[in-house]
Design a protein around this motif. Structure first.
Motif, PDB file in Angstrom:
ATOM      1  N   ASN A 148       0.852  -1.184   0.000  1.00  0.00           N
ATOM      2  CA  ASN A 148       0.000   0.000   0.000  1.00  0.00           C
ATOM      3  C   ASN A 148       0.894   1.243   0.000  1.00  0.00           C
ATOM      4  O   ASN A 148       2.123   1.136   0.065  1.00  0.00           O
ATOM      5  CB  ASN A 148      -0.976  -0.009   1.186  1.00  0.00           C
ATOM      6  CG  ASN A 148      -0.258  -0.052   2.530  1.00  0.00           C
ATOM      7  OD1 ASN A 148       0.776   0.591   2.733  1.00  0.00           O
ATOM      8  ND2 ASN A 148      -0.806  -0.820   3.466  1.00  0.00           N
ATOM      9  N   GLU A 149       0.304   2.405  -0.075  1.00  0.00           N
ATOM     10  CA  GLU A 149       1.088   3.629  -0.206  1.00  0.00           C
ATOM     11  C   GLU A 149       1.979   3.867   1.013  1.00  0.00           C
ATOM     12  O   GLU A 149       3.137   4.274   0.881  1.00  0.00           O
ATOM     13  CB  GLU A 149       0.160   4.822  -0.432  1.00  0.00           C
ATOM     14  CG  GLU A 149      -0.556   4.771  -1.778  1.00  0.00           C
ATOM     15  CD  GLU A 149      -1.469   5.957  -2.008  1.00  0.00           C
ATOM     16  OE1 GLU A 149      -1.285   6.985  -1.326  1.00  0.00           O
ATOM     17  OE2 GLU A 149      -2.361   5.870  -2.864  1.00  0.00           O
ATOM     18  N   GLN A 150       1.449   3.603   2.197  1.00  0.00           N
ATOM     19  CA  GLN A 150       2.246   3.836   3.400  1.00  0.00           C
ATOM     20  C   GLN A 150       3.451   2.898   3.465  1.00  0.00           C
ATOM     21  O   GLN A 150       4.521   3.278   3.939  1.00  0.00           O
ATOM     22  CB  GLN A 150       1.375   3.678   4.639  1.00  0.00           C
ATOM     23  CG  GLN A 150       0.311   4.761   4.747  1.00  0.00           C
ATOM     24  CD  GLN A 150      -0.413   4.727   6.064  1.00  0.00           C
ATOM     25  OE1 GLN A 150       0.198   4.838   7.128  1.00  0.00           O
ATOM     26  NE2 GLN A 150      -1.717   4.568   6.026  1.00  0.00           N
ATOM     27  N   GLN A 151       3.296   1.680   2.980  1.00  0.00           N
ATOM     28  CA  GLN A 151       4.427   0.744   2.964  1.00  0.00           C
ATOM     29  C   GLN A 151       5.488   1.193   1.962  1.00  0.00           C
ATOM     30  O   GLN A 151       6.682   1.060   2.223  1.00  0.00           O
ATOM     31  CB  GLN A 151       3.928  -0.661   2.627  1.00  0.00           C
ATOM     32  CG  GLN A 151       3.124  -1.302   3.746  1.00  0.00           C
ATOM     33  CD  GLN A 151       2.481  -2.621   3.332  1.00  0.00           C
ATOM     34  OE1 GLN A 151       2.106  -2.812   2.174  1.00  0.00           O
ATOM     35  NE2 GLN A 151       2.356  -3.544   4.279  1.00  0.00           N
ATOM     36  N   CYS A 152       5.056   1.721   0.824  1.00  0.00           N
ATOM     37  CA  CYS A 152       6.019   2.266  -0.153  1.00  0.00           C
ATOM     38  C   CYS A 152       6.830   3.394   0.472  1.00  0.00           C
ATOM     39  O   CYS A 152       8.059   3.460   0.314  1.00  0.00           O
ATOM     40  CB  CYS A 152       5.301   2.773  -1.402  1.00  0.00           C
ATOM     41  SG  CYS A 152       4.546   1.490  -2.424  1.00  0.00           S
ATOM     42  N   LEU A 153       6.144   4.282   1.183  1.00  0.00           N
ATOM     43  CA  LEU A 153       6.832   5.395   1.844  1.00  0.00           C
ATOM     44  C   LEU A 153       7.798   4.876   2.910  1.00  0.00           C
ATOM     45  O   LEU A 153       8.910   5.405   3.076  1.00  0.00           O
ATOM     46  CB  LEU A 153       5.817   6.340   2.480  1.00  0.00           C
ATOM     47  CG  LEU A 153       4.909   7.107   1.525  1.00  0.00           C
ATOM     48  CD1 LEU A 153       3.856   7.885   2.298  1.00  0.00           C
ATOM     49  CD2 LEU A 153       5.708   8.042   0.633  1.00  0.00           C
ATOM     50  N   PHE A 154       7.396   3.835   3.635  1.00  0.00           N
ATOM     51  CA  PHE A 154       8.254   3.261   4.671  1.00  0.00           C
ATOM     52  C   PHE A 154       9.528   2.693   4.061  1.00  0.00           C
ATOM     53  O   PHE A 154      10.626   2.867   4.606  1.00  0.00           O
ATOM     54  CB  PHE A 154       7.492   2.160   5.418  1.00  0.00           C
ATOM     55  CG  PHE A 154       8.313   1.461   6.465  1.00  0.00           C
ATOM     56  CD1 PHE A 154       8.546   2.051   7.693  1.00  0.00           C
ATOM     57  CD2 PHE A 154       8.859   0.202   6.222  1.00  0.00           C
ATOM     58  CE1 PHE A 154       9.312   1.411   8.657  1.00  0.00           C
ATOM     59  CE2 PHE A 154       9.617  -0.446   7.176  1.00  0.00           C
ATOM     60  CZ  PHE A 154       9.848   0.161   8.404  1.00  0.00           C
TER      61      PHE A 154
END
Length: 278
Positions: A27-33
């Motif tokens: 998900n987007e938050q995992q990509c940012l992480f």
């Protein structure tokens, strides 16, 4: 510079078992992480991420002189292989991690391929071996350099990226919304304290938001993160308005999300979700 290996690299990547395009692995938050974790591993790197809509758009990594910006299409690019592919562009072209600091490299040349393979081997859940990657590259007639002797390999050491450590950001939707002044906000800014001469915290936020949109982002709405960064960065312009905004930045201090949320509820700021924006 000519990008001779571009299509070869794409074909090689698409045929590989670890390619996750269109599979919605993350998900987007995992990509940012993942990006933020890589920034910590590769010290000195400043790589930022935005998400865009549009099935035909390519994922990109743009060089912004002092930083890099990765753009990931939501429809197909939220996966390990694409995130690592774009980050490989950033580190392979960054002066600190180049093997030959003063020489330009091809976007998908051997330096990039080596960086990509190092990231795949170390961080992709499948952990393809260097031997496997090297053989597949030879079969695809793609040039690369020795991977284990790369400074990019040595920089990682035993570091890992575990998505289980990625905490859900409750403010994520708010952080990625596009912000702009409402008509009421513009009236408050001009009539309340004068142009860029604020006396209240809310007017300080309005000043910086207005200034950032007009002078820095060329009349485009900005996200909360960009607004927050504006409070920590001095603009480049040296004119009357610049001196006033310096005063705003110096006096305000840290920008609080709660204040911006309150101003949205009061109708001073308009927030549009980026989920529907390209």
């Amino acid at each position: 510079m000519r990008d001779r290996q571009r299509q070869k690299v794409y074909d090689w990547e698409n045929k590989s078992s670890w390619s996750g395009k269109c599979k919605d692995e993350l998900n987007e938050q995992q990509c940012l992480f993942i990006i933020n974790s890589l920034n910590k591993i590769y010290k000195g790197m400043r790589v930022y991420t935005t998400f865009v809509n549009g099935e035909r758009r390519n994922a990109t990594c743009g060089n912004r002189v002092t930083s890099h910006e990765i753009k990931l299409p939501r429809q197909w690019a939220l996966c390990w292989s694409v995130v690592l592919h774009e980050y490989a562009h950033a580190i392979s072209d960054d002066r600190k991690y180049k093997e030959r600091t003063n020489r330009a490299i091809e976007p998908h040349g051997k330096e990039f391929v080596t960086a990509f393979c190092v990231l795949l081997h170390k961080f992709h859940p499948e952990h393809p071996s260097y031997k496997e990657l090297s053989q597949s590259l030879r079969d695809a007639n793609v040039d690369f350099e020795h991977m284990e002797s790369s400074k990019l390999h040595k920089q990682i050491g035993r570091k890992t990226i575990k998505l289980t450590k990625a905490k859900e950001d409750k403010n994520y939707d708010f952080n990625t919304s596009l912000l702009k002044l409402s008509p009421e906000g513009k009236r408050r800014l001009s009539a309340g304290d004068g142009f860029y001469q604020p006396k209240t915290k809310m007017n300080r936020v309005l000043c910086v938001l207005d200034y950032s949109i007009i002078f820095i982002h060329k009349d485009k709405p900005i996200t909360y993160k960009k607004l927050e960064a504006s409070f920590n960065r001095l603009p480049y312009f040296s004119d009357h308005y610049n001196k006033l905004i310096h005063k705003v930045l110096d006096e305000h201090g840290k920008l609080e999300p709660s204040l911006v949320k309150y101003m949205i509820k009061q109708g001073l700021i308009v927030a549009t979700s980026t989920q529907n924006k390209g």
